[in-house]
Design an enzyme around this catalytic site. Structure first.
Site, PDB file in Angstrom:
ATOM      1  N   HIS A  65      41.761  20.709  32.819  1.00 12.71           N
ATOM      2  CA  HIS A  65      41.866  20.766  31.361  1.00 12.71           C
ATOM      3  C   HIS A  65      40.970  21.837  30.750  1.00 12.71           C
ATOM      4  O   HIS A  65      39.921  22.159  31.286  1.00 12.71           O
ATOM      5  CB  HIS A  65      41.452  19.424  30.741  1.00 12.71           C
ATOM      6  N   LYS A  75      31.294  22.054  28.079  1.00 18.23           N
ATOM      7  CA  LYS A  75      31.140  20.642  28.453  1.00 18.23           C
ATOM      8  C   LYS A  75      29.881  20.458  29.285  1.00 18.23           C
ATOM      9  O   LYS A  75      29.585  21.258  30.166  1.00 18.23           O
ATOM     10  CB  LYS A  75      32.331  20.181  29.295  1.00 18.23           C
ATOM     11  N   TYR A 135      30.787  13.027  29.288  1.00 15.19           N
ATOM     12  CA  TYR A 135      30.552  14.450  29.016  1.00 15.19           C
ATOM     13  C   TYR A 135      30.431  14.702  27.526  1.00 15.19           C
ATOM     14  O   TYR A 135      31.113  14.102  26.709  1.00 15.19           O
ATOM     15  CB  TYR A 135      31.616  15.329  29.676  1.00 15.19           C
ATOM     16  N   ASP A 173      49.267  15.579  33.214  1.00 15.08           N
ATOM     17  CA  ASP A 173      48.586  16.388  34.226  1.00 15.08           C
ATOM     18  C   ASP A 173      49.521  16.824  35.355  1.00 15.08           C
ATOM     19  O   ASP A 173      49.231  17.787  36.061  1.00 15.08           O
ATOM     20  CB  ASP A 173      47.385  15.632  34.793  1.00 15.08           C
TER      21      ASP A 173
END
Length: 193
Positions: A65, A75, A135, A173
């Protein structure tokens, strides 16, 4: 906060951070984020959102992603329960490392955190049931700018810890494009390595 920062050996823009854990017979304590320590280490200090995922089964793959500009995200990733293989891919057009990836294990037993800057796709595969990942991100989630790269793109050469037919993925995904067919949302701006 005592923080050790090390560039990734494959993709040096990816930073491995190890905050110090202090333990005794009760367990341990660890400061996972301290704005002053991050600023002193030259890291981003402005995070706007925290995310927490739990994967029920081993072999759950989330990724690869990224968020496109103007909502691109950096991130700060850590595994707080279980174990996982973390994978990061350079998707910056013109980068000398375009399409290269780095992969390493993260777990609750190691305080390792990783900083993934803008211009890199990120994903992970759980090695244990009940794995949890937290995250921090530098930009809010923007569904219209949420993209991905195919986890099984043969050009990337990623060796996941489970065979493709054993992986659990979302429908989304499973449908991401190959890197060569994906929009070029990021351009490399640095000098060649």
């Amino acid at each position: 906060m005592t923080l050790t920062v090390t560039p990734d050996p494959v993709l040096p823009e990816i930073l491995h951070l190890r905050p110090q854990r202090r333990g005794d017979d009760r367990g341990w304590f660890c400061e996972t984020y301290n704005e002053a320590a991050f600023r002193a280490a030259g890291l981003p200090v402005h995070f706007v959102q925290d995310n927490h995922s739990r994967s029920a089964e081993a072999g759950t793959l989330r990724g690869l992603h990224y968020q496109a500009p103007p909502h691109a995200q950096g991130k700060l990733v850590r595994c707080v329960r279980g174990r996982m293989v973390d994978v990061i891919v350079d998707i910056r057009a013109g980068s000398p490392r375009f399409g290269r990836h780095t992969a390493f294990e993260m777990s609750e037993s190691d305080p390792l955190q990783v900083f993934v800057p803008e211009g890199f796709a990120h994903g992970f595969c759980t090695l244990e049931a009940g794995t949890e990942v937290i995250y921090k991100v530098t930009s809010y989630y923007a569904p219209s700018h949420d993209f991905g790269i195919a986890f099984d793109d043969p050009a990337l050469g990623i060796v996941w810890p489970f065979a493709a037919e054993q992986l659990t993925l979302s429908e989304r995904d499973r449908k991401h494009p190959l890197l060569a067919e994906a929009p070029k949302h990021f351009t490399f701006a640095g000098a060649p390595a």
